[in-house]
Design a protein around this motif. Structure first.
Motif: not given
Length: 470
Positions: A137-141, A145-157, A453-459
């Motif tokens: 899982n990595v940030p992409f979506s 767009n530079f609307e956030t400095i903490t982008p969400a992580y998208d599912e790998d599949n 971006n620790g709050q979004n990094v998967p464990d």
């Protein structure tokens, strides 16, 4: 591909980078660069094609230790023992190129330059897939767009669906007329749209084939893509280097000669090619260097070189071989890889096609690296290699593909899909104890991401698998 003047290349890259606020900010996916969309399409294409090849090297330089092409001369080195490492620079370079490509796609769409748009979509798919195959899982979506400095992580599949969609979009765009053709700013194909389309289909076959261990695997779809892909070695996607900008594998070999130790060859790769497990492979002499007494001796991963001196007693990458020629290519996607993909996908559908593709893959790689035709035929005539269709197994495909994919990061994808079952393949000595006697399955997320971006990094752990590796 033409050898494009290096000064021209540098001027374009400098032009791109001057439009960013700074190199560090530009490569930081969580900071907004200073309006990079104003960079000219030609400069973005130059930088993106060149840096994509560099990313293939950067990733391969790491994963070649995991698949035991390379080994560290130092005992218990983290590269060999599969420690949890932070690959911040790799992450930044992958996202730096994807940022460039996103800008190029948007700029090309605005101006109707659909060939630039299509090439950008294909390269974005490639760099995204390399990122997913390494980290999951990595940030992409939300990354561009530079609307956030903490982008969400998208599912790998889900990101694989995006990869395949980008390839399809790229094919459509490159199959049409364009108001602005791509030219010498393209380091891969020099603006040849037809070869870009073949490249896209080859990548589509690659990523569809990655799904071989999942319920969604469709080997017929893989073969359909292959039928539209590369026709021979001349179609290979690669970047050739220049006197002023050496091939990065050549740099590894040259630095090793100067005793900045790197590029030492694993004993596993030596044994895979020297006849220990079957027929001696003539490629060995073209890929790695001999010791001072003319022998091929590797290093056991994790054990280091022991009492061997810093030079002369172990095989290493040496200058001026196929992969280490200063002006030679870094291979991004190749006809020989496509043939091995075809062999795998066809195995349970059309075994005759599978066996012929297996033979063709061996021949294509041997010709690529310069094996004489007589030696090729001798190798193929050996019963261990040319065993015939009836005795031919899936293991044969993976074993031969392992040799052909030397130094390429795709080899780590194959190793995980194959569960590291290559003949003689053992866990490295001094293995990271956190792996509980198992092989590594993914990279850890970079420290830079954990800190900002620790709050979004998967464990996850190094044993948690990418979705296609279940």
């Amino acid at each position: 591909m033409k050898n494009i003047n290096f000064i021209y290349k540098c001027s374009l890259i400098i032009g791109v980078m001057l439009l960013a606020s700074s190199c560090d900010d530009y490569l930081d996916i969580n900071d907004n660069p200073n309006n990079p969309t104003q960079a000219p399409l030609a400069g973005l294409m130059t930088n993106s094609t060149f840096e994509t090849a560099q990313n293939v090297f950067r990733l391969g330089d790491i994963t070649s230790n995991y698949v035991q092409y390379l080994a560290s001369p130092n005992p218990a080195s983290s590269s060999d023992t599969m420690e949890e490492s932070s690959f911040d620079n790799l992450w930044e370079n992958l996202y730096g190129v994807m940022t460039d490509l996103n800008d190029m796609i948007l700029k090309a769409e605005e101006t109707g330059a659909n060939h630039y748009q299509g090439a950008g979509q294909i390269l974005l798919a490639l760099n995204l897939a390399m990122t997913v195959d390494s980290f999951g899982n990595v940030p992409f979506s939300q990354s561009f767009n530079f609307e956030t400095i903490t982008p969400a992580y998208d599912e790998d599949n889900g990101l694989y669906t995006e990869v395949l969609s980008l390839l399809d979009q790229g094919i459509v765009n490159l199959s049409q007329e364009t108001v602005l053709p791509v030219d010498d700013d393209d380091f891969i194909y020099g603006g040849d749209a037809e070869r870009w389309v073949k490249f896209a289909y080859m990548l589509k076959a690659r990523y569809l084939n990655h799904l071989s261990g999942t319920g969604s695997y469709d080997p017929a779809a893989v073969l359909t893509a292959i039928d539209m892909g590369f026709d021979g070695n001349a179609d290979d996607a690669q970047v050739e280097y220049f006197d002023e900008e050496r091939n990065p594998w050549a740099n590894v070999a040259i630095r090793n000669e100067n005793l900045f130790l790197g590029g030492w060859i694993s004993q596993q790769f030596i044994e895979a090619t020297n006849g220990t497990f079957g027929t001696a492979d003539p490629r060995l002499f073209l890929l790695v260097g001999a010791t001072d007494d003319g022998q091929y001796v590797g290093v056991v991963n994790g054990a280091g070189r022991g009492s061997a001196p810093e030079a002369g007693a172990r095989s290493t990458l040496i200058p001026d071989q196929f992969y280490t020629t200063e002006t030679g290519p870094v291979l991004i996607a190749t006809y020989f890889e496509q043939k091995f993909i075809e062999a795998e996908a066809a195995f349970n559908i059309n075994k005759s096609r599978s066996y012929q593709a297996y033979i063709d893959g061996i021949m294509a790689h041997m010709r690529k690296v310069g094996v004489p035709e007589g030696e090729i035929q001798t190798y193929l005539n050996s019963p261990e290699v040319g065993m015939g269709e009836a005795a031919f197994t899936m293991d044969d495909i993976f074993e031969e593909k392992y040799i052909a994919m030397f130094l390429n990061p795709e080899a780590w994808v194959d190793a995980r899909r194959y569960d590291y079952k290559y003949e003689g393949f053992d866990l490295p000595e001094n293995l990271n104890p956190d792996l509980n006697g198992q092989f590594i399955r993914r990279f850890a997320y970079p420290d830079s991401e954990r800190s900002r971006n620790g709050q979004n990094v998967p464990d996850v752990s190094l044993l948690d698998r990418i979705f296609w590796d279940e």
